[in-house]
Design a protein around this motif. Structure first.
Motif, PDB file in Angstrom:
ATOM      1  N   LEU A   1     -33.252  49.692   6.258  1.00 43.88           N
ATOM      2  CA  LEU A   1     -33.219  48.667   5.055  1.00 43.88           C
ATOM      3  C   LEU A   1     -32.366  49.794   3.828  1.00 43.88           C
ATOM      4  N   MET A   2     -32.904  50.696   3.457  1.00 40.80           N
ATOM      5  CA  MET A   2     -32.239  51.418   2.244  1.00 40.80           C
ATOM      6  C   MET A   2     -30.559  51.694   2.528  1.00 40.80           C
ATOM      7  N   ALA A   3     -30.141  51.596   3.905  1.00 40.05           N
ATOM      8  CA  ALA A   3     -28.589  51.862   4.276  1.00 40.05           C
ATOM      9  C   ALA A   3     -28.222  50.457   3.942  1.00 40.05           C
ATOM     10  N   VAL A   4     -28.655  49.324   3.811  1.00 41.12           N
ATOM     11  CA  VAL A   4     -27.714  48.004   4.049  1.00 41.12           C
ATOM     12  C   VAL A   4     -27.491  48.192   2.531  1.00 41.12           C
ATOM     13  N   PRO A   5     -26.075  47.582   2.217  1.00 47.43           N
ATOM     14  CA  PRO A   5     -25.180  47.276   0.219  1.00 47.43           C
ATOM     15  C   PRO A   5     -26.137  46.615  -0.053  1.00 47.43           C
TER      16      PRO A   5
ATOM     17  N   VAL B   1     -29.333  47.217  -1.579  1.00 50.73           N
ATOM     18  CA  VAL B   1     -30.325  47.273  -1.528  1.00 50.73           C
ATOM     19  C   VAL B   1     -30.467  48.811  -2.260  1.00 50.73           C
ATOM     20  N   ARG B   2     -32.004  48.389  -3.425  1.00 51.45           N
ATOM     21  CA  ARG B   2     -32.377  49.395  -4.373  1.00 51.45           C
ATOM     22  C   ARG B   2     -33.865  50.136  -4.285  1.00 51.45           C
ATOM     23  N   ALA B   3     -34.338  49.153  -3.379  1.00 47.61           N
ATOM     24  CA  ALA B   3     -35.467  49.705  -3.467  1.00 47.61           C
ATOM     25  C   ALA B   3     -36.773  48.394  -1.421  1.00 47.61           C
TER      26      ALA B   3
ATOM     27  N   THR C   1     -41.080  47.915  -5.525  1.00 47.07           N
ATOM     28  CA  THR C   1     -39.866  46.977  -4.713  1.00 47.07           C
ATOM     29  C   THR C   1     -40.735  45.404  -5.907  1.00 47.07           C
ATOM     30  N   LEU C   2     -41.924  45.500  -6.244  1.00 43.76           N
ATOM     31  CA  LEU C   2     -42.309  43.986  -6.123  1.00 43.76           C
ATOM     32  C   LEU C   2     -41.963  44.345  -7.401  1.00 43.76           C
ATOM     33  N   GLY C   3     -41.983  45.415  -8.400  1.00 43.74           N
ATOM     34  CA  GLY C   3     -42.337  45.582 -10.323  1.00 43.74           C
ATOM     35  C   GLY C   3     -43.377  45.260 -10.214  1.00 43.74           C
TER      36      GLY C   3
ATOM     37  N   LEU D   1     -37.810  43.948   0.251  1.00 40.12           N
ATOM     38  CA  LEU D   1     -36.340  44.856  -0.808  1.00 40.12           C
ATOM     39  C   LEU D   1     -36.166  44.191  -2.022  1.00 40.12           C
ATOM     40  N   ARG D   2     -35.954  45.110  -3.209  1.00 37.46           N
ATOM     41  CA  ARG D   2     -34.872  45.488  -4.484  1.00 37.46           C
ATOM     42  C   ARG D   2     -33.886  45.059  -4.470  1.00 37.46           C
ATOM     43  N   VAL D   3     -33.253  44.283  -4.712  1.00 43.66           N
ATOM     44  CA  VAL D   3     -31.319  44.443  -4.568  1.00 43.66           C
ATOM     45  C   VAL D   3     -31.053  44.251  -5.695  1.00 43.66           C
TER      46      VAL D   3
END
Length: 807
Positions: free
Chosen positions: A488-492, A494-496, A537-539, A635-637
């Motif tokens: 998932l981190m490799a998905v363009p 996606v930050r966290a 991710t959830l802030g 996912l944080r995007v």
């Protein structure tokens, strides 16, 4: 026919007036039919395509074995069926498409019990609905039309549903949702589909999930059926006779186990969260209709006064008052009919928008020509014609008509002006009520959204995984933590990435704990096992200490919430303290951090005591790991969340091909139900308030324009004897100010009386909020004065010579 032709000719001579009345009534009828149609859906409308709904009952049972006992051991029912609509959509794969669908798990007996026939193909049979039976699927009509373009060769095609291959054997009829209120995309056999608890869901009396619907046998009453159902239930649950049923179980079932109720009661219970605010909004829509009636009535009253000379001449030539009244009322009927048709069409469009964007868990109307709604529209249009047409028609034919031949051209009489002012005051008062309501609900929604819930979810996507239902062991699930995170981190975009054994919304799992030296009794906390990226991710900030690191997966460490720390270590540093999960013999978990407090939903101020351990670590209780090995991912995007969601969903589907439910969606959707009442109230009060204000302002404009036209002789004389433009403007604006003040004052008083009834739906604002009332009053007054500008300009431009010569 002569009266009809005369009415059409009369309306054709005043096309702008006719159009104004039709549009006013269409807006009023449309809003009223829309909301009354929703009330009908929630409270009165029987399930679509279901036969003899009065003989159908809902039976409150806990478990699937209880359902089997009832099905096999009772004679009070001609048929018994079990069903369940899981709260999370399943993911289906058709070729390259991965689609979330709302499914219903239904026994084969559901279709014959409800008396439903397929639109295409067939339903599965009792011989096929068995553990180990074939994987068969019946498409919902909407999914068939939406994803398969209504193709008749869809039968025999296969779908990957929750990791298994299902064969399509039929299509349900349009609008069929069983006895539920939500749309259903897919009907699956209840015994061949995966559950959160796995195969034990079909055998254990400790797993409550199934709903039961049955058809009463001929001559059997509900009390008789309930007596037999209670006997069968207690036979299968011997402990029920020895001890009372726990209160939590009664609350979950909506009554005592084996209670039998009409199925329409179930539908009302399923809609409980939507009913109160919908009833209020139906009243609001009726207020809009009354404003429209007042507006149309004012315009028709003005036309009646203007046409009194013609009416008087016809009366002098022998027309009776009954005939004249009939002709005038027929004109109103034509206008109301046209407004009713336009309003009904608008209501179908508005109903679809409300169900799609606000009440998303309500099924769509089965047909745009639903007979109940058509009858409702006809009834509302008829009442509208009576309300808006009788008074103007009576006004037009009352009094000594022969005197009107000489006096009809003079300025408007005081009684007629007073009647129109009264209608205008009523419109402004109702508009004031709706604007205050819109202000209160909008403020509530804003306050709820602004509440600090301990998470920042604006750029977060979530997905439920439900690996326990797919048969994953804790070891197998935990082995996927790193592959899922890395992919998932490799998905363009996606930050966290954060994973959890509980839902991303707080409060999913509770577990016992104790704090040595601080409390003699164990307590229950909201518990989660999470990965190191969960908080980022959830802030959710770590306010003290540190968050989890990858190395903590092998350690006995714990993070607690700020409320947890305040409870047990007030004024003391919690870092390094000991917390035990489960009994006191459990090893200590060392506190390494304190997280910001979280809330279950906007508007919920309940204090939660939360505890977090690393997912897959020695500190995770083995029993919980078995039940919930891996439940959700967040996912944080950055960038386009829609594209990221599709890419992430495809990745999860590749890693977890047999997971029953994978649907990546915005995290804010977790709180849709919590925000529903405020969103529904704010959006519809605002829309209805805007419609009401528009109608009221149109009423201000039309009434003042007509009054000025009727006072032409008076204004001409005033100007001729020296009145200035300022004097004339002050006269007309004074008329508006007086009417507006009275209307706003009456509306404010009505709002005060009614606002207390919506106190339960408000958040962070009182029903008597001064800002809401002041803002509504100022806004409505300014808008009313703005609507007076054009009539004032016409009054100032009056040429006394031309006006007096016309007299």
């Amino acid at each position: 026919m002569n009266d009809l032709r005369h009415a059409l000719r009369t309306l054709a001579r005043s096309p702008r007036l006719a159009l104004a009345v039709v549009l006013s009534l269409a807006l009023g009828i449309g809003t009223d039919v829309t909301m009354l149609g929703l009330v009908d859906s929630l409270l009165f409308r029987p399930p679509v395509h279901v036969r003899d709904v009065d003989r159908l009952v809902d039976i409150r049972l806990r478990t699937y074995p209880d359902y089997v006992d009832l099905r096999d051991q009772t004679r009070s029912f001609s048929g018994v069926a079990g069903w369940w609509a899981p709260p999370r959509p399943y993911a289906i794969t058709d070729g390259d498409r991965v689609l979330p669908v709302q499914q219903m798990l239904a026994s084969a007996s559901l279709f014959p019990v409800l008396g439903v026939q397929p639109a295409l193909g067939r339903f599965y049979t009792a011989a096929e609905d068995r553990p180990g039976g074939p994987h068969l699927a019946v498409l919902g009509y909407g999914l068939w039309r939406r994803q398969f373009a209504g193709a008749r060769d869809v039968l025999g095609r296969t779908l990957h549903v929750a990791g298994d291959l299902y064969t399509i054997i039929g299509v349900a009829p349009e609008g069929f949702t069983g006895v539920a209120l939500t749309d259903v995309d897919l009907f699956l056999p209840i015994t061949t589909t995966k559950f959160d608890a796995g195969p034990a869901a079909l055998t254990s009396r400790d797993y409550s999930w199934v709903r039961v619907v049955a058809r009463l046998a001929p001559g059997v009453t509900i009390p008789q059926a309930q007596a037999e159902a209670e006997v069968v239930y207690r036979r299968g649950n011997p402990s029920a006779a020895a001890s009372p049923v726990p209160s939590w179980q009664i609350a979950m079932l909506g009554g005592q186990p084996a209670d039998v109720h009409p199925v329409m009661e179930l539908r009302r219970e399923l809609a409980t969260g939507s009913i109160p605010i919908t009833l209020w909004l139906a009243g609001v829509a009726t207020a809009v209709l009354l404003i429209a009636c007042a507006n149309g009535g004012g315009l028709l009253l003005a036309r009646g006064v203007r046409n009194r000379r013609e009416i008087a001449v016809r009366a002098a030539l022998g027309a009776s008052r009954v005939q004249l009244f009939g002709e005038l009322f027929l004109e109103t009927g034509i206008l109301a009919l046209a407004g009713g048709v336009l309003g009904f069409l608008a209501s179908r469009w508005a109903d679809g928008l409300i169900r799609r964007f606000i009440l998303t868990d309500l099924a769509a109307v089965a047909s745009p020509l639903d007979a109940r709604l058509v009858g409702l529209a006809i009834g509302v249009a008829t009442v509208t014609a009576l309300v808006s047409g009788v008074w103007p028609a009576l006004r037009a034919v009352r009094g000594d008509l022969t005197r009107e031949i000489a006096s009809a051209a003079r300025s408007v009489s005081i009684p007629h002006a007073r009647a129109r002012r009264l209608l205008l005051v009523a419109q402004l008062a109702l508009a004031m009520v709706l604007v205050v309501g819109a202000a209160l609900f909008t403020t509530s929604l804003r306050n709820a959204r602004a509440l600090d819930i301990g998470m920042s979810l604006d750029s977060v996507l979530v997905s439920d995984l439900d690996l326990a239902g797919a048969g994953y062991t804790p070891e197998r699930a935990h082995a996927l933590i790193d592959p899922i995170t890395d992919r998932l981190m490799a998905v363009p975009g996606v930050r966290a990435v954060g994973l959890s054994d509980a839902g991303m919304r707080p409060g999913f799992i509770t577990y016992g704990y104790s704090v040595p030296g601080r409390d003699s009794l164990p307590h229950v906390a909201n518990f989660s096992a999470v990965t190191p990226g969960f908080f980022e991710t959830l802030g959710t900030p770590i306010v003290l200490g540190r968050g989890f690191a990858p190395a903590d997966r092998n350690a006995r460490v714990i993070i607690v919430s700020a409320a947890f720390a305040r409870r047990y270590w007030p004024g003391d540093a919690p870092i390094g303290k000991c917390v035990k999960l489960g009994d006191r013999k459990s090893p200590c978990l060392q506190v390494i951090g304190v997280s910001h407090d979280r809330h279950t939903a906007p508007g919920d101020t309940t204090t939660l005591f939360e505890a977090f351990v690393p997912l897959g670590s020695p500190g995770e209780p083995a029993g919980l790991a078995k039940l919930y090995p891996l439940t959700s991912v967040a996912l944080r995007v950055d960038g386009n969340p829609t594209k990221v969601a599709w890419d992430a969903q495809r990745v999860l589907q590749e890693i977890l091909p047999d997971a029953p439910s994978i649907r990546v969606r915005p995290a804010v959707s977790l709180f849709d139900r919590a925000l529903r009442a405020w969103r529904l109230g704010a959006s519809l009060f605002t829309v209805f308030g805007a419609i009401a204000v528009t109608l009221a302002l149109f009423g201000v404009y039309s009434v003042l324009a007509y009054l000025i036209a009727q006072r032409g002789r008076e204004l001409a004389i005033r100007i001729a004897v020296g009145a200035t433009a300022t004097d004339v403007s002050r006269l007309v604006f004074g008329e508006t100010v007086r009417v507006t003040i009275v209307g706003v004052a009456c509306g404010a008083l009505a709002a005060v009386l009614l606002a207390r009834g919506v106190r339960a739906f408000l958040f962070g604002v009182g029903p008597l909020d001064p800002a809401a009332y002041a803002g509504a009053a100022i806004g409505l007054t300014v808008a009313s004065l703005a609507a007076t500008v054009v009539p004032v300009r016409r009054a100032v431009a009056t040429d006394p010579t031309v006006a007096l010569r016309a007299e």
